[in-house]
Design a protein around this motif. Structure first.
Motif, PDB file in Angstrom:
ATOM      1  N   GLU A  67       0.808  -1.228   0.000  1.00  0.00           N
ATOM      2  CA  GLU A  67       0.000   0.000   0.000  1.00  0.00           C
ATOM      3  C   GLU A  67       0.840   1.277   0.000  1.00  0.00           C
ATOM      4  OE1 GLU A  67      -0.703   0.293   4.867  1.00  0.00           O
ATOM      5  OE2 GLU A  67      -2.371  -0.122   3.524  1.00  0.00           O
ATOM      6  N   ASN A  68       2.115   1.183   0.364  1.00  0.00           N
ATOM      7  CA  ASN A  68       2.979   2.365   0.361  1.00  0.00           C
ATOM      8  C   ASN A  68       3.696   2.572  -0.973  1.00  0.00           C
ATOM      9  OD1 ASN A  68       2.649   3.303   3.161  1.00  0.00           O
ATOM     10  ND2 ASN A  68       3.545   1.320   3.668  1.00  0.00           N
ATOM     11  N   ILE A  69       3.345   1.755  -1.956  1.00  0.00           N
ATOM     12  CA  ILE A  69       3.843   1.926  -3.320  1.00  0.00           C
ATOM     13  C   ILE A  69       2.651   2.247  -4.209  1.00  0.00           C
ATOM     14  CG2 ILE A  69       5.126   0.904  -5.228  1.00  0.00           C
ATOM     15  CD1 ILE A  69       6.326  -1.090  -3.249  1.00  0.00           C
ATOM     16  N   ALA A  70       2.547   3.498  -4.619  1.00  0.00           N
ATOM     17  CA  ALA A  70       1.445   3.898  -5.493  1.00  0.00           C
ATOM     18  C   ALA A  70       1.726   3.405  -6.908  1.00  0.00           C
ATOM     19  CB  ALA A  70       1.279   5.416  -5.483  1.00  0.00           C
ATOM     20  N   ALA A  71       0.712   2.874  -7.570  1.00  0.00           N
ATOM     21  CA  ALA A  71       0.902   2.328  -8.913  1.00  0.00           C
ATOM     22  C   ALA A  71      -0.385   2.440  -9.704  1.00  0.00           C
ATOM     23  CB  ALA A  71       1.345   0.874  -8.844  1.00  0.00           C
ATOM     24  N   ASP A  72      -0.250   2.804 -10.977  1.00  0.00           N
ATOM     25  CA  ASP A  72      -1.417   2.897 -11.850  1.00  0.00           C
ATOM     26  C   ASP A  72      -1.550   1.645 -12.704  1.00  0.00           C
ATOM     27  OD1 ASP A  72       0.878   3.424 -13.226  1.00  0.00           O
ATOM     28  OD2 ASP A  72       0.102   5.143 -14.355  1.00  0.00           O
ATOM     29  N   THR A  73      -1.378   0.498 -12.046  1.00  0.00           N
ATOM     30  CA  THR A  73      -1.496  -0.782 -12.730  1.00  0.00           C
ATOM     31  C   THR A  73      -1.904  -1.847 -11.728  1.00  0.00           C
ATOM     32  OG1 THR A  73      -0.372  -2.288 -14.256  1.00  0.00           O
ATOM     33  CG2 THR A  73       0.902  -1.493 -12.384  1.00  0.00           C
ATOM     34  N   GLU A  74      -2.186  -3.049 -12.203  1.00  0.00           N
ATOM     35  CA  GLU A  74      -2.602  -4.136 -11.321  1.00  0.00           C
ATOM     36  C   GLU A  74      -1.422  -4.663 -10.521  1.00  0.00           C
ATOM     37  OE1 GLU A  74      -4.549  -7.211 -13.445  1.00  0.00           O
ATOM     38  OE2 GLU A  74      -6.107  -5.910 -14.275  1.00  0.00           O
ATOM     39  N   ALA A  86       1.766  -5.111 -16.136  1.00  0.00           N
ATOM     40  CA  ALA A  86       1.357  -4.161 -17.168  1.00  0.00           C
ATOM     41  C   ALA A  86       0.978  -4.908 -18.434  1.00  0.00           C
ATOM     42  CB  ALA A  86       2.486  -3.181 -17.464  1.00  0.00           C
ATOM     43  N   ASP A  87      -0.076  -4.465 -19.067  1.00  0.00           N
ATOM     44  CA  ASP A  87      -0.476  -5.038 -20.340  1.00  0.00           C
ATOM     45  C   ASP A  87       0.338  -4.428 -21.473  1.00  0.00           C
ATOM     46  OD1 ASP A  87      -2.412  -6.659 -19.200  1.00  0.00           O
ATOM     47  OD2 ASP A  87      -3.948  -5.084 -19.313  1.00  0.00           O
ATOM     48  N   GLU A  88       0.237  -5.018 -22.632  1.00  0.00           N
ATOM     49  CA  GLU A  88       0.963  -4.533 -23.789  1.00  0.00           C
ATOM     50  C   GLU A  88       0.600  -3.079 -24.083  1.00  0.00           C
ATOM     51  OE1 GLU A  88       1.749  -5.721 -28.495  1.00  0.00           O
ATOM     52  OE2 GLU A  88       0.352  -6.869 -27.236  1.00  0.00           O
ATOM     53  N   GLY A  89       1.619  -2.257 -24.303  1.00  0.00           N
ATOM     54  CA  GLY A  89       1.393  -0.853 -24.607  1.00  0.00           C
ATOM     55  C   GLY A  89       1.306   0.047 -23.393  1.00  0.00           C
ATOM     56  N   LEU A 217       7.844  -1.108 -19.000  1.00  0.00           N
ATOM     57  CA  LEU A 217       6.993  -1.232 -20.173  1.00  0.00           C
ATOM     58  C   LEU A 217       6.263  -2.572 -20.200  1.00  0.00           C
ATOM     59  CD1 LEU A 217       9.289   0.218 -23.011  1.00  0.00           C
ATOM     60  CD2 LEU A 217       7.324   1.320 -21.942  1.00  0.00           C
ATOM     61  N   GLY A 218       5.003  -2.562 -20.579  1.00  0.00           N
ATOM     62  CA  GLY A 218       4.281  -3.802 -20.778  1.00  0.00           C
ATOM     63  C   GLY A 218       4.629  -4.372 -22.157  1.00  0.00           C
ATOM     64  N   GLU A 219       4.396  -5.589 -22.382  1.00  0.00           N
ATOM     65  CA  GLU A 219       3.727  -6.558 -21.530  1.00  0.00           C
ATOM     66  C   GLU A 219       4.774  -7.158 -20.595  1.00  0.00           C
ATOM     67  OE1 GLU A 219       0.953 -10.488 -22.327  1.00  0.00           O
ATOM     68  OE2 GLU A 219       1.711  -9.314 -23.988  1.00  0.00           O
ATOM     69  N   ALA A 220       4.690  -6.831 -19.281  1.00  0.00           N
ATOM     70  CA  ALA A 220       5.763  -7.210 -18.366  1.00  0.00           C
ATOM     71  C   ALA A 220       5.255  -7.218 -16.930  1.00  0.00           C
ATOM     72  CB  ALA A 220       6.934  -6.251 -18.504  1.00  0.00           C
ATOM     73  N   GLN A 221       6.091  -7.772 -16.067  1.00  0.00           N
ATOM     74  CA  GLN A 221       5.857  -7.736 -14.627  1.00  0.00           C
ATOM     75  C   GLN A 221       7.108  -7.200 -13.943  1.00  0.00           C
ATOM     76  OE1 GLN A 221       4.587 -11.489 -13.006  1.00  0.00           O
ATOM     77  NE2 GLN A 221       3.024 -11.816 -14.574  1.00  0.00           N
TER      78      GLN A 221
END
Length: 240
Positions: A67-74, A86-89, A217-221
């Motif tokens: 929760e202390n790491i803000a992220a705009d992804t799943e 992250a999804d592709e693109g 960059l997606g598509e990646a983890q």
């Protein structure tokens, strides 16, 4: 099946499960201890008198889902840490919110991480933005966005997706960044890097704390296993 035979089989299975759980717990403790040792080794090779501002272990990350790491992804909480996907693109950023706490002072940040691809970068932002990214040949590169400055690190280390790494960034109030990057278990072949922003940009950029973010960059983890934020007195003069 006779009841006595059933209970013998059940006992064997339960014993095996208990042993496996014990082995897993012991492995987790050993892994945490090894991470702590590497963290201290890298910090002590770079700065003097590091003092903890905030730390999160794998266990605490799992407990609060990062929760202390803000992220705009799943994200997904696992026993190995927090996996950001992250999804592709897509080009998400992970912002370590605790790095911005407090007054401007010498700061160091440690992270243990595992990328699934080579396309990622760490950025320290105040009035300037500088950090470490990965080149086309998987080589680490230091950068300062202001002035479009990019310089490959003098090292043989190359990023291998799917492997665990440790990195430490340290920045003083004059805008000097130094750091160490190494593959887990290969600390002797660490890459040492540095950048003096004052030599490249004549500006006052010391009035705000430095905030760390990671882009990939997606598509990646991108997986974060543990991290810590510290203050320090000064750089080790012969670091690197």
């Amino acid at each position: 099946m006779k009841k006595s035979v059933f209970f013998v089989i059940l006992t064997i299975v339960m014993t095996a499960l208990l042993c496996a759980c014990g082995d897993n717990a012991e492995t987790a403790v050993e892994s945490e201890s090894k991470t702590d040792a590497t963290q201290q080794q890298l910090l002590s090779a770079l700065v003097t008198e590091p003092q903890v501002v905030f730390e999160e272990s794998t266990e605490s990350l799992f407990g609060n889902s990062g929760e202390n790491i803000a992220a705009d992804t799943e994200r997904e909480a696992t026993n190995d840490g927090i996996s950001f996907m992250a999804d592709e693109g897509e080009n998400p950023f992970l912002t370590f919110m605790k790095t911005q706490d407090g007054a401007p002072e010498n700061r160091a940040v440690y992270i243990q991480f595992k990328p699934s691809a080579k396309d990622f970068g760490f950025m320290l932002s105040s009035e300037l933005s500088m950090g470490l990214t990965i080149g086309e040949e998987n080589e680490p590169i230091v950068f300062l966005l202001e002035g479009n400055y990019f310089q490959p690190v003098d090292t043989d280390l190359r990023i291998e997706p799917g492997s665990w790494y440790h990195v430490v960034f340290a920045v003083d109030t004059r805008g000097t960044m130094r750091g160490i990057l190494c593959r887990d278990g290969d600390e002797e072949n660490a890459a040492h890097f540095s950048l003096n922003a004052a030599e490249l940009v004549q500006d006052d950029y010391t009035t705000c704390p430095w905030q760390l973010s990671i882009g990939f960059l997606g598509e990646a983890q991108f997986m974060v296993k543990s991290y810590g934020v510290y203050t320090f007195d000064e750089f080790i003069t012969d670091a690197g």
